[in-house]
Design an enzyme around this catalytic site. Structure first.
Site, PDB file in Angstrom:
ATOM      1  CG  PHE A  34      -0.266   0.258   2.539  1.00 33.56           C
ATOM      2  CD1 PHE A  34       0.100   1.529   2.956  1.00 33.56           C
ATOM      3  CD2 PHE A  34       0.006  -0.808   3.399  1.00 33.56           C
ATOM      4  CE1 PHE A  34       0.731   1.744   4.173  1.00 33.56           C
ATOM      5  CE2 PHE A  34       0.637  -0.598   4.616  1.00 33.56           C
ATOM      6  CZ  PHE A  34       1.000   0.683   5.005  1.00 33.56           C
ATOM      7  CE  LYS A  83      -3.230  -8.611  -3.855  1.00 27.40           C
ATOM      8  NZ  LYS A  83      -3.805  -7.701  -2.783  1.00 27.40           N
ATOM      9  CD  GLU A 135      -5.868  -5.715   0.699  1.00 22.37           C
ATOM     10  OE1 GLU A 135      -5.722  -6.103   1.874  1.00 22.37           O
ATOM     11  OE2 GLU A 135      -5.027  -5.928  -0.207  1.00 22.37           O
ATOM     12  CB  SER A 182       5.318  -7.361   6.279  1.00 25.28           C
ATOM     13  OG  SER A 182       4.529  -8.516   6.026  1.00 25.28           O
ATOM     14  CB  CYS A 227      10.545  -0.804   2.955  1.00 23.44           C
ATOM     15  SG  CYS A 227      11.183  -0.480   1.303  1.00 23.44           S
ATOM     16  CD  GLU A 247       8.966  -2.744   8.020  1.00 27.23           C
ATOM     17  OE1 GLU A 247       9.425  -2.085   7.084  1.00 27.23           O
ATOM     18  OE2 GLU A 247       8.414  -3.859   7.880  1.00 27.23           O
TER      19      GLU A 247
END
Length: 500
Positions: free
Chosen positions: A150, A174, A177, A227, A282, A383
């Site tokens: 995201f 993909k 969402e 992740s 990240c 994280e």
């Protein structure tokens, strides 16, 4: 009326057949503004089938045709960068300038793909034996898939599909969402640029869609960013199904500050790298390691700068930082701050009570700064993916490098110093895939590859750059002998072929 985001399969919008939709919220208001269709297995299969059918012609198309389409796509991206940034801000929450920066970094990889002809040049050795030549070439894999996070709904897909398409593959994306609209806009621009139907497809959804891509026999490779737990799952599952995998995981990026560093520059860098994009990167610096006696001064300089950051809706030009993506994520980030003191940290700034007037239902959290954080604290070990900066104290460079290398993550790291010898040692000794010297966020430019070490990367290839080209192609070596018309028959020879 609530907007509905559907799939993009075979060059057109395809309405979701499952009847299941996921909510997409405006992070600044907390209101559900959009519904996104969640794919069932049959819809994923339809996208893969469209990609497989398109590969029959796209995989053998000329490099000139592929790159000409990508050049047109690049021009359309330039024309529509504001519109894409607005979609990102509306669904992710980041400020408009940051969203524009995301599109710009994605454009770097489109630039690389437009010049892919250089990376795809083969090798030729002539006369390796009498009238024998050997050539090495690279060919596309077929249908490949990308599963993206995201935090960069435009940039991370553009780290993948331009190179995949340029090298002759077809692609099924993909996206997250949580902010799906940018991916559909990109699909529309690709179609406008002339990309044949089925070469690029988008299916939305959850674990059902992901798992089907990981097991589908016609998907040859999977690229993932997200992740560490999910990256490990993607790598294990897709590899078990015989696929090539690059799965980029999480991070805990350290910034080592030596006593000789320019502390004002270090403080500026720490604040920018920790709190930009609300820490949802990240490559964010989330742990500053202060060496020697500079800790108090450095923390004070960071605090002074952090307190001045203006937080507000991403579409407000005066905002420097926006909200977090969801309320659930906001509450999880806050928990690291509220529990920090009990774990031995000193809470210098606590942003958990922050809100914005007129937007009280937004996913707001303010700037948090934790000092003297022990390595046993959850705020250090996990994280966080939010605007929380931890500061750790060590006595020496050796202690600092040992602390950093003990982390299970190895994505990015930085050192701030005026000492060239120390910087050289650091870049050789630190166990991380991307290193900055007086650069807090060392994200490589497009023609160098992005990727970490240890639990930050699963698979053998980094993303984009030369590694990206190699990931999306496979090598083939061709050995040929063309007989001279004057040659006499040589007869049968059961010995090992001679190279002379």
């Amino acid at each position: 009326m609530t907007k509905i985001v559907n799939h993009w399969i075979g060059g057109k919008t395809v309405e979701g057949a499952s009847g299941t939709y996921g909510p997409v919220t405006d992070p600044a208001t907390g209101a559900v503004t959009t519904k996104v269709a969640f794919a069932i297995v049959d819809e994923v299969d339809a996208a893969v089938a469209a990609a497989k059918d398109a590969f029959q012609t796209w995989g053998t198309s000329s490099l000139a045709k592929r790159t000409s389409i990508l050049f047109k796509f690049r021009a359309l991206l330039e024309e529509n960068r504001d519109a894409i940034a607005e979609l990102i801000t509306a669904e992710h929450g980041k400020v408009h300038s940051d969203a524009l920066g995301e599109v710009a970094r994605g454009l770097e990889i489109v630039d690389l793909a437009c010049g892919i002809t250089v990376q795809l040049k083969g090798e030729l050795s002539t006369e390796v034996a009498s009238r024998v030549d050997v050539a090495s070439i690279r060919q596309p894999l077929g249908v490949v898939a990308g599963i993206t996070p995201f935090n960069f709904p435009a940039m991370v897909p553009m780290w993948m599909f331009p190179i995949a398409i340029a090298t002759g593959n077809t692609f099924v994306l993909k996206p997250s969402e949580k902010d799906p609209s940018a991916s559909v806009k990109i699909a529309e621009l690709l179609a406008e640029a002339g990309l044949p139907d089925g070469v690029f497809n988008v299916v939305h959804g959850d674990k059902v869609a992901v798992d089907r891509l990981l097991e589908h026999p016609d998907v040859k490779a999977v690229s993932f960013v997200g992740s560490t737990p999910i990256a490990r799952y993607i790598h294990t599952t897709a590899s078990a199904n015989g696929k090539r995998v690059q799965a980029l995981g999480g991070a805990k990026n350290h910034m080592l500050v030596l006593p000789d560093a320019d502390l004002d520059a270090a403080a500026d860098a720490a604040v920018s790298a920790a709190y930009g994009s609300a820490g949802e990167r990240c490559m964010a610096i989330s742990a500053v390691v202060a060496v020697g006696s500079i800790g108090d001064t450095l923390v004070e300089k960071i605090r002074e700068r952090a307190e001045k950051i203006k937080i507000g809706p991403g579409n407000d030009p005066t905002s420097e930082m926006g909200p977090l993506i969801t309320k659930v994520h906001r509450d999880k980030v806050a928990s690291y701050v509220t529990g920090a003191a009990a774990e031995g940290a000193e809470v210098v700034l606590d942003g958990t009570g922050f809100t914005v007037d007129g937007f009280e239902d937004g996913h707001w959290i303010g700037i948090s700064l934790l000092d003297k954080v022990p390595t046993t604290a959850k705020a250090y070990q996990d994280e966080i993916f939010g605007p929380v900066l931890t500061v750790l104290r060590v006595d020496s460079y050796d202690d600092g490098i040992a602390l950093i290398n003990a982390s299970p993550f190895g994505n990015g790291t930085a050192i701030f110093t005026r000492d060239g010898g120390a910087a050289r040692r650091f870049q050789l000794e630190v166990e991380a895939g991307m290193v900055g010297v007086n650069v807090p966020i060392p994200v490589p430019v497009g023609y160098h590859s992005f990727g970490g070490w240890k639990d930050s990367l699963f698979g053998d290839h980094h993303i984009y750059g030369n590694d990206g080209t190699h990931f999306y192609t496979r090598g083939k070596v061709v050995t040929t002998r063309w007989p001279d018309p004057a040659d006499a028959p040589t007869g049968v020879d059961l010995g090992f072929p001679r190279n002379h």
